[in-house]
Design a protein around this motif. Structure first.
Motif, mmCIF file in Angstrom:
data_model
loop_
_atom_site.group_PDB
_atom_site.id
_atom_site.type_symbol
_atom_site.label_atom_id
_atom_site.label_comp_id
_atom_site.label_asym_id
_atom_site.label_seq_id
_atom_site.Cartn_x
_atom_site.Cartn_y
_atom_site.Cartn_z
ATOM 1 N N PRO A 81 -7.500 -2.367 -2.385
ATOM 2 C CA PRO A 81 -6.099 -2.382 -1.967
ATOM 3 C C PRO A 81 -5.953 -2.593 -0.450
ATOM 4 O O PRO A 81 -5.048 -3.294 0.000
ATOM 5 C CB PRO A 81 -5.582 -1.005 -2.373
ATOM 6 C CG PRO A 81 -6.499 -0.553 -3.446
ATOM 7 C CD PRO A 81 -7.831 -1.160 -3.124
ATOM 8 N N GLU A 82 -6.872 -2.018 0.314
ATOM 9 C CA GLU A 82 -6.826 -2.165 1.764
ATOM 10 C C GLU A 82 -6.976 -3.622 2.177
ATOM 11 O O GLU A 82 -6.275 -4.112 3.063
ATOM 12 C CB GLU A 82 -7.921 -1.315 2.435
ATOM 13 C CG GLU A 82 -7.731 0.170 2.273
ATOM 14 C CD GLU A 82 -8.256 0.723 0.951
ATOM 15 O OE1 GLU A 82 -8.870 -0.044 0.148
ATOM 16 O OE2 GLU A 82 -8.024 1.915 0.694
ATOM 17 N N ASN A 83 -7.916 -4.340 1.527
ATOM 18 C CA ASN A 83 -8.127 -5.749 1.845
ATOM 19 C C ASN A 83 -6.910 -6.588 1.458
ATOM 20 O O ASN A 83 -6.506 -7.482 2.195
ATOM 21 C CB ASN A 83 -9.382 -6.284 1.145
ATOM 22 C CG ASN A 83 -9.658 -7.725 1.476
ATOM 23 O OD1 ASN A 83 -9.229 -8.617 0.754
ATOM 24 N ND2 ASN A 83 -10.361 -7.955 2.574
ATOM 25 N N LEU A 84 -6.314 -6.286 0.320
ATOM 26 C CA LEU A 84 -5.117 -7.011 -0.118
ATOM 27 C C LEU A 84 -3.979 -6.824 0.888
ATOM 28 O O LEU A 84 -3.310 -7.774 1.261
ATOM 29 C CB LEU A 84 -4.680 -6.534 -1.504
ATOM 30 C CG LEU A 84 -3.398 -7.148 -2.060
ATOM 31 C CD1 LEU A 84 -3.532 -8.660 -2.216
ATOM 32 C CD2 LEU A 84 -3.036 -6.502 -3.380
ATOM 33 N N ILE A 85 -3.794 -5.608 1.346
ATOM 34 C CA ILE A 85 -2.739 -5.331 2.325
ATOM 35 C C ILE A 85 -3.040 -6.034 3.642
ATOM 36 O O ILE A 85 -2.158 -6.651 4.254
ATOM 37 C CB ILE A 85 -2.574 -3.813 2.535
ATOM 38 C CG1 ILE A 85 -1.999 -3.182 1.259
ATOM 39 C CG2 ILE A 85 -1.682 -3.506 3.740
ATOM 40 C CD1 ILE A 85 -2.092 -1.674 1.223
ATOM 41 N N HIS A 86 -4.283 -5.964 4.084
ATOM 42 C CA HIS A 86 -4.662 -6.562 5.358
ATOM 43 C C HIS A 86 -4.546 -8.090 5.343
ATOM 44 O O HIS A 86 -3.995 -8.690 6.264
ATOM 45 C CB HIS A 86 -6.086 -6.143 5.741
ATOM 46 C CG HIS A 86 -6.566 -6.738 7.018
ATOM 47 N ND1 HIS A 86 -6.085 -6.351 8.249
ATOM 48 C CD2 HIS A 86 -7.474 -7.716 7.264
ATOM 49 C CE1 HIS A 86 -6.674 -7.059 9.192
ATOM 50 N NE2 HIS A 86 -7.528 -7.897 8.619
ATOM 51 N N THR A 87 -5.065 -8.725 4.292
ATOM 52 C CA THR A 87 -5.068 -10.201 4.237
ATOM 53 C C THR A 87 -3.782 -10.764 3.646
ATOM 54 O O THR A 87 -3.485 -11.933 3.841
ATOM 55 C CB THR A 87 -6.246 -10.718 3.392
ATOM 56 O OG1 THR A 87 -6.110 -10.250 2.048
ATOM 57 C CG2 THR A 87 -7.578 -10.284 3.978
ATOM 58 N N GLN A 88 -3.058 -9.964 2.897
ATOM 59 C CA GLN A 88 -1.829 -10.366 2.225
ATOM 60 C C GLN A 88 -2.039 -11.564 1.302
ATOM 61 O O GLN A 88 -1.170 -12.420 1.150
ATOM 62 C CB GLN A 88 -0.708 -10.638 3.231
ATOM 63 C CG GLN A 88 -0.323 -9.411 4.004
ATOM 64 C CD GLN A 88 0.847 -9.642 4.930
ATOM 65 O OE1 GLN A 88 1.396 -10.734 5.023
ATOM 66 N NE2 GLN A 88 1.236 -8.595 5.625
ATOM 67 N N GLN A 89 -3.222 -11.613 0.686
ATOM 68 C CA GLN A 89 -3.496 -12.650 -0.312
ATOM 69 C C GLN A 89 -4.571 -12.172 -1.279
ATOM 70 O O GLN A 89 -5.358 -11.290 -0.949
ATOM 71 C CB GLN A 89 -3.917 -13.958 0.341
ATOM 72 C CG GLN A 89 -5.180 -13.875 1.166
ATOM 73 C CD GLN A 89 -5.483 -15.196 1.851
ATOM 74 O OE1 GLN A 89 -4.797 -16.189 1.673
ATOM 75 N NE2 GLN A 89 -6.525 -15.216 2.655
ATOM 76 N N LEU A 90 -4.578 -12.768 -2.463
ATOM 77 C CA LEU A 90 -5.582 -12.427 -3.457
ATOM 78 C C LEU A 90 -6.918 -13.025 -3.044
ATOM 79 O O LEU A 90 -6.987 -14.139 -2.546
ATOM 80 C CB LEU A 90 -5.184 -12.943 -4.835
ATOM 81 C CG LEU A 90 -3.914 -12.340 -5.437
ATOM 82 C CD1 LEU A 90 -3.614 -13.003 -6.776
ATOM 83 C CD2 LEU A 90 -4.054 -10.848 -5.594
ATOM 84 N N ASN A 91 -7.980 -12.273 -3.284
ATOM 85 C CA ASN A 91 -9.319 -12.683 -2.902
ATOM 86 C C ASN A 91 -10.113 -13.043 -4.151
ATOM 87 O O ASN A 91 -10.764 -12.205 -4.733
ATOM 88 C CB ASN A 91 -9.999 -11.537 -2.138
ATOM 89 C CG ASN A 91 -11.372 -11.909 -1.652
ATOM 90 O OD1 ASN A 91 -11.707 -13.079 -1.573
ATOM 91 N ND2 ASN A 91 -12.173 -10.916 -1.342
ATOM 92 N N GLY A 92 -10.024 -14.285 -4.583
ATOM 93 C CA GLY A 92 -10.815 -14.725 -5.728
ATOM 94 C C GLY A 92 -9.992 -14.986 -6.972
ATOM 95 O O GLY A 92 -8.771 -15.029 -6.952
ATOM 96 N N LYS A 93 -10.713 -15.154 -8.075
ATOM 97 C CA LYS A 93 -10.095 -15.486 -9.351
ATOM 98 C C LYS A 93 -9.525 -14.241 -10.020
ATOM 99 O O LYS A 93 -10.020 -13.143 -9.845
ATOM 100 C CB LYS A 93 -11.133 -16.111 -10.285
ATOM 101 C CG LYS A 93 -11.607 -17.461 -9.838
ATOM 102 C CD LYS A 93 -12.600 -18.018 -10.828
ATOM 103 C CE LYS A 93 -13.062 -19.391 -10.364
ATOM 104 N NZ LYS A 93 -14.051 -19.961 -11.267
ATOM 105 N N ILE A 94 -8.507 -14.467 -10.829
ATOM 106 C CA ILE A 94 -7.940 -13.398 -11.641
ATOM 107 C C ILE A 94 -8.657 -13.414 -12.984
ATOM 108 O O ILE A 94 -8.803 -14.456 -13.612
ATOM 109 C CB ILE A 94 -6.431 -13.589 -11.850
ATOM 110 C CG1 ILE A 94 -5.707 -13.593 -10.505
ATOM 111 C CG2 ILE A 94 -5.875 -12.496 -12.763
ATOM 112 C CD1 ILE A 94 -4.235 -13.967 -10.600
#
Length: 95
Positions: free
Chosen positions: A30-43
């Motif tokens: 969650p921290e990375n999502l908040i920091h980068t404001q984008q999804l990291n990789g495939k769903i």
């Protein structure tokens, strides 16, 4: 009369509208999502069944094994059920 109109509108909505929900996950904190404001990789999506909604997931680690609990709703029945899987069948799908 008001109840009859409301029931008719509800019926029309069920017949002519379509909504489909599913559960997916990504390997991202969650921290990375908040920091980068984008999804990291495939769903990774839960394999779909013939239900209209799978929603409200949560996990539990029981005896070292991950269990996924979620609500499954058949729209025509209008009643949800709590389901569980410990056999994570996910399919990959791009963002």
């Amino acid at each position: 009369m008001k109840d009859l109109i409301s029931s008719f509108i509800s019926f029309i909505h069920k017949v002519f509208s379509y909504d489909k929900w599913n559960i997916g996950y990504i390997s991202q904190s969650p921290e990375n999502l908040i920091h980068t404001q984008q999804l990291n990789g495939k769903i990774n999506w839960l394999s779909e069944d013939k239900v209209d909604y799978t929603a409200d997931p949560f996990t539990a680690n029981i005896n070292g094994r991950l269990h996924l609990y979620y609500e499954e709703l058949n729209f025509w029945k209008g009643k949800g059920e709590i389901m569980m899987t410990d056999d994570m069948h996910f399919k990959n799908k791009k963002k």
